[in-house]
Design a protein around this motif. Structure first.
Motif, PDB file in Angstrom:
ATOM      1  N   ASP A  60       0.835  -1.143  -0.425  1.00 42.84           N
ATOM      2  CA  ASP A  60       0.049  -0.024   0.048  1.00 42.84           C
ATOM      3  C   ASP A  60       0.836   1.085   0.627  1.00 42.84           C
ATOM      4  OD1 ASP A  60      -1.810   2.348   0.754  1.00 42.84           O
ATOM      5  OD2 ASP A  60      -3.636   0.986   1.760  1.00 42.84           O
ATOM      6  N   VAL A  62       0.456   4.201   0.148  1.00 43.52           N
ATOM      7  CA  VAL A  62      -0.066   5.463   0.784  1.00 43.52           C
ATOM      8  C   VAL A  62       0.168   5.249   2.068  1.00 43.52           C
ATOM      9  CG1 VAL A  62      -2.495   6.529   1.255  1.00 43.52           C
ATOM     10  CG2 VAL A  62      -1.914   5.612  -1.143  1.00 43.52           C
ATOM     11  N   ARG A  65       3.894   5.919   1.982  1.00 41.65           N
ATOM     12  CA  ARG A  65       4.362   7.548   2.459  1.00 41.65           C
ATOM     13  C   ARG A  65       3.250   8.237   3.618  1.00 41.65           C
ATOM     14  NH1 ARG A  65       5.782  11.663   2.363  1.00 41.65           N
ATOM     15  NH2 ARG A  65       5.178  13.564   1.363  1.00 41.65           N
ATOM     16  N   TYR A 174      -3.562   5.881   9.471  1.00 42.72           N
ATOM     17  CA  TYR A 174      -4.913   5.468   8.028  1.00 42.72           C
ATOM     18  C   TYR A 174      -5.672   4.591   8.064  1.00 42.72           C
ATOM     19  CZ  TYR A 174      -4.058   3.974   3.771  1.00 42.72           C
ATOM     20  OH  TYR A 174      -4.333   3.099   2.271  1.00 42.72           O
ATOM     21  N   ARG A 178      -9.580   4.846   6.464  1.00 49.86           N
ATOM     22  CA  ARG A 178     -10.069   3.750   5.676  1.00 49.86           C
ATOM     23  C   ARG A 178     -11.287   2.944   5.852  1.00 49.86           C
ATOM     24  NH1 ARG A 178      -8.872   6.088   1.475  1.00 49.86           N
ATOM     25  NH2 ARG A 178      -6.143   5.372   0.135  1.00 49.86           N
ATOM     26  N   GLU A 253      -2.697  17.913   0.141  1.00 48.71           N
ATOM     27  CA  GLU A 253      -1.755  16.329  -1.007  1.00 48.71           C
ATOM     28  C   GLU A 253      -2.344  14.800  -0.282  1.00 48.71           C
ATOM     29  OE1 GLU A 253       2.804  15.011  -0.848  1.00 48.71           O
ATOM     30  OE2 GLU A 253       2.454  16.738   0.546  1.00 48.71           O
ATOM     31  N   LEU A 257      -3.410  11.446  -1.722  1.00 41.22           N
ATOM     32  CA  LEU A 257      -3.016   9.767  -1.452  1.00 41.22           C
ATOM     33  C   LEU A 257      -4.374   9.437  -1.133  1.00 41.22           C
ATOM     34  CD1 LEU A 257       0.053  10.915   0.458  1.00 41.22           C
ATOM     35  CD2 LEU A 257       0.352  10.699  -1.935  1.00 41.22           C
ATOM     36  N   LEU A 258      -4.917  10.245  -1.067  1.00 39.99           N
ATOM     37  CA  LEU A 258      -6.290   9.470  -0.266  1.00 39.99           C
ATOM     38  C   LEU A 258      -7.027   8.606  -0.808  1.00 39.99           C
ATOM     39  CD1 LEU A 258      -7.216  10.280   3.172  1.00 39.99           C
ATOM     40  CD2 LEU A 258      -5.903   8.689   2.899  1.00 39.99           C
ATOM     41  N   GLU A 260      -6.357   9.468  -4.930  1.00 38.81           N
ATOM     42  CA  GLU A 260      -5.587   8.664  -6.413  1.00 38.81           C
ATOM     43  C   GLU A 260      -5.638   7.112  -7.115  1.00 38.81           C
ATOM     44  OE1 GLU A 260      -1.930  10.415  -6.018  1.00 38.81           O
ATOM     45  OE2 GLU A 260      -0.726   8.925  -4.851  1.00 38.81           O
ATOM     46  N   ARG A 264      -8.386   1.880  -3.578  1.00 41.35           N
ATOM     47  CA  ARG A 264      -7.681   0.547  -2.346  1.00 41.35           C
ATOM     48  C   ARG A 264      -9.552   1.690  -0.887  1.00 41.35           C
ATOM     49  NH1 ARG A 264      -3.076  -0.914  -1.331  1.00 41.35           N
ATOM     50  NH2 ARG A 264      -1.960  -0.346  -3.345  1.00 41.35           N
TER      51      ARG A 264
END
Length: 505
Positions: A60, A62, A65, A174, A178, A253, A257-258, A260, A264
């Motif tokens: 993953d 993301v 990162r 994170y 999700r 940003e 990221l979440l 793009e 996911r």
């Protein structure tokens, strides 16, 4: 210089206790339910190396990162690194105290004097070399070096512990987002169903096929669905704010990221399974906080010797050479040479019991460090077993949760069909709908709990960090600045990891 070769111990003797690691007091087996082969959280002969780069095996980008950004921005990691640098400076100072010190000086002085007659001008150009050295008769300096080395090892372990903690916190943040996205999808589907039911009920009511009470109930159900959806969306927004604060990334940003990677969205990260060793003592060896606490005990033990040495005589050697060019009233310069060398022996005679009190205080600090170490061990065992319990419980409840969702959804569809053909009532439909929503939310929560339990187990067994090869570059890195301009990595605590079954590895 020959005498300084005895720097690892006192010239006459080394006072204070010689620290020896003691067998780790831990149960022979984990007191936690063990899952079967298919579920994997069970304790087998797990290899700690399996946790190396565990996060990368989530596949993953993301998550990776966010983890990297959180490590860089974490105040606790920065503070732990600063403590390493301070401990390293202390060790350098302790090593230097075992060797002679040499200083040089150069100066120029012009003065005028008179003794009742004509004044005379005196010019002096001295250049000096001074040296001093304390002979470590009773091992006080050696114990000080031992304490400083243990302190550095403790700080290294604390740095790793801070990194593992930050990684787990960022991963949980994170995961929470999700999970929130998944909840939003469930609530959106439920809200859409409620809206459609309200729309059809409104049409049927206007045509006289539905009672006004059913129409009102359907509209109320749709409004309730909208309220729940808005509440859940706000929760997701708060989760984003938390990720921004934790990672230090700009909010645009973070949002990019979440979102793009559409595949996911609302998908919980899938943790790679790993096993832990069936022997608790082996698992605890890789806990950096346990290693740090044990090194604190070693430091406290060495400090007893440091304080005891202050109660004994101290011998130091000093010397200087000071050649001086000088002239008077502009005459020719003459070279005056002076030198001195000799020992100084200081004897502690009376201090009203201060040194003895300092020794006793050091002993009490050692006992406190031992108590803290034992507490860390108990806490570590508790955290591992709690994580095992959570994993076992989640693995048992997940199949039941899926069955509940399947059953409630089948019941809802059946009740809804009966209502649509006029053989049921709307109250039964809405009750069945709420059951479906509750079951789906409970299932999503179970899935989130299982992932969170894996992260908790990773944290509880000590986590993992960079590949061990990076850690073996201590020697050169600690004695010179890195050529790349980037800050060097603190020493990997596994290089001086303590084997609690005896000895040092």
């Amino acid at each position: 210089m020959l005498l300084s070769a005895c720097g690892s111990s006192g010239l006459l003797t080394t006072v204070g206790p010689d620290y020896q690691t003691k067998p780790l007091k831990a149960a022979a087996n984990w007191q936690a339910p063990q899952s079967g082969e298919n579920n994997l959280p069970t304790a087998h002969q797990g290899d700690p190396a399996n946790l190396n780069r565990w996060w990368q095996r989530f596949n993953d980008p993301v998550l990776n990162r966010f983890l990297a950004a959180a490590q860089q921005e974490s105040a606790s990691v920065a503070d732990a690194r600063a403590r390493i640098e301070q401990a390293r400076a202390n060790l350098v100072g302790a090593d230097a105290a075992l060797l002679p010190s040499i200083d040089s000086s150069i100066g120029a002085k012009r003065s005028s004097s008179s003794f009742g007659g004509a004044p005379f001008v005196w010019n002096q150009l001295p250049a000096g070399l001074q040296s001093s050295w304390e002979v470590d008769l009773f091992g006080g300096l050696a114990r000080q070096e031992e304490a400083a080395r243990s302190q550095l090892e403790s700080r290294n372990a604390s740095w790793h512990d801070a990194r593992v903690s930050v990684a787990a916190e960022a991963a949980n943040a994170y995961l929470a987002y999700r999970y929130c996205e998944g909840q939003v999808q469930i609530v959106q589907a439920d809200t859409a169903s409620r809206r459609e039911s309200a729309r059809l009920s409104e049409i049927a009511g206007k045509a006289g096929f539905r009672a006004p009470g059913d129409v009102a109930l359907a509209n109320a159900s749709a409004a309730e669905g909208n309220r729940t959806l808005l509440q859940q969306q706000a929760q997701c927004e708060r989760s984003i704010k938390g990720l921004v604060a934790m990672t230090g990334l700009q909010e645009p940003e973070v949002r990019k990221l979440l979102t793009e990677a559409p595949d996911r969205v609302a998908k919980l990260p899938i943790p790679p399974a790993f096993r832990i060793d069936s022997l608790p003592a082996r698992v605890l060896l890789q806990r950096p906080d346990v290693a740090s606490a044990e090194r604190d005990v070693a430091e406290a033990s060495a400090n007893i010797g440091v304080e005891q040495a202050k109660r004994f005589p101290k011998l130091s050697l000093s010397g200087n050479i000071t050649p001086t060019l000088q002239n008077i009233n502009g005459g020719a310069f003459l070279l005056a040479q002076t030198w001195a060398i000799g020992p100084t022996l200081s004897l502690p005679l009376f201090d009203a019991g201060k040194r003895a009190a300092d020794v006793e205080a050091a002993r009490v600090q050692y006992q406190a460090a031992e108590s803290k170490f034992r507490s860390k061990v108990r806490t570590a065992v508790k955290e591992v077993e709690e994580a095992l319990v959570r994993l076992d419980s989640a693995s048992q409840r997940l199949p039941e949760g899926r069955k509940a969702v399947t059953g409630y959804r089948a019941n809802f569809l059946a009740v809804q069909q009966l209502y649509q053909v006029g053989l049921g009532n709307l109250i039964d439909v809405e009750t069945s709908r709420r059951n479906v929503l509750s079951a789906e939310m409970a299932l999503k929560e179970l899935e989130q709990e299982q992932v969170s339990a894996w992260i908790a187990l990773y944290r509880a067994v000590g986590g993992s960090w960079e590949a061990h090869d990076d850690a073996r570059k201590i020697g050169a890195a600690s004695s010179s600045a890195p050529s790349s301009g980037e800050p060097e990595k603190p020493d990997h605590y596994l290089n001086h990891q303590v084997d609690f079954t005896g000895g040092k590895s």
